[in-house]
Design an enzyme around this catalytic site. Sequence first.
Site, mmCIF file in Angstrom:
data_model
loop_
_atom_site.group_PDB
_atom_site.id
_atom_site.type_symbol
_atom_site.label_atom_id
_atom_site.label_comp_id
_atom_site.label_asym_id
_atom_site.label_seq_id
_atom_site.Cartn_x
_atom_site.Cartn_y
_atom_site.Cartn_z
ATOM 1 N N HIS A 70 6.594 -4.058 1.899
ATOM 2 C CA HIS A 70 6.856 -2.757 1.562
ATOM 3 C C HIS A 70 6.716 -2.754 0.185
ATOM 4 O O HIS A 70 6.609 -3.610 -0.627
ATOM 5 C CB HIS A 70 8.166 -2.440 1.830
ATOM 6 C CG HIS A 70 9.399 -2.869 1.145
ATOM 7 N ND1 HIS A 70 9.806 -4.206 1.690
ATOM 8 C CD2 HIS A 70 9.853 -2.444 0.238
ATOM 9 C CE1 HIS A 70 10.692 -4.433 0.768
ATOM 10 N NE2 HIS A 70 11.055 -3.699 -0.174
ATOM 11 N N HIS A 75 4.664 -2.806 -6.728
ATOM 12 C CA HIS A 75 4.237 -4.277 -6.269
ATOM 13 C C HIS A 75 4.815 -4.362 -4.633
ATOM 14 O O HIS A 75 5.824 -3.631 -4.365
ATOM 15 C CB HIS A 75 4.855 -5.338 -7.140
ATOM 16 C CG HIS A 75 6.383 -5.307 -7.157
ATOM 17 N ND1 HIS A 75 7.220 -4.497 -7.771
ATOM 18 C CD2 HIS A 75 7.057 -6.108 -6.498
ATOM 19 C CE1 HIS A 75 8.254 -5.023 -7.471
ATOM 20 N NE2 HIS A 75 8.429 -5.943 -6.516
#
Length: 196
Positions: free
Chosen positions: A47, A131
């Site tokens: 995620h 990220h």
Amino acid sequence: MPAEPANRLFFALWPDEATREACAEAARQLRLRMQPRGAASVVARYHLTLLFLGDHVPEVAEAAARQAASRVRARPFTLRLDHAGCFRNREVPWWLGSREPPPALNVLYERLRETMLRARVPVQPMRFSPHLTIHRDAGLPLPPTLITPVDWPVSDFVLIRSRLGRGPVVYEEVGRWPLDPAAPEPTPEPGQLDLL
């Protein structure tokens, strides 16, 4: 006074299966090349965190967060993950990121954050560094490395409950909200987005 019960919540972008598989392949190639220690992130839990609400979010704040999330209006976009790197902390986590994140990503982040603050939902003060973590406790830094680009179609965002226990971490989807192609599309100010 007793501590609040554990209720670890965060808003995130959750990749579709094709994106998840492409990211897993990029991670596998990096591990083969670099031979890190530590552990690969579980692919099913990949995620990109947007906002972290805390480890002990009260029920009333969770309900307010869910209601506020339904008011966020932002357009769908494509996020191109095209390089890898690491954070220089104790865990040396490796990540996949974007050299040029689309402005729409920052618009979504800002609108979500502002909506939570207006609804008086506490948000943890963290720098937004978009990220996707692929490895932890690597034991060696990963220099900035180009990867085969992964084009991630972002059409919604989710609220996730992270259950920490003696076993593996479990992620539970608490809510999901679609992005709106008809949402206004302001141009963010230069420098609003913290690039990796």
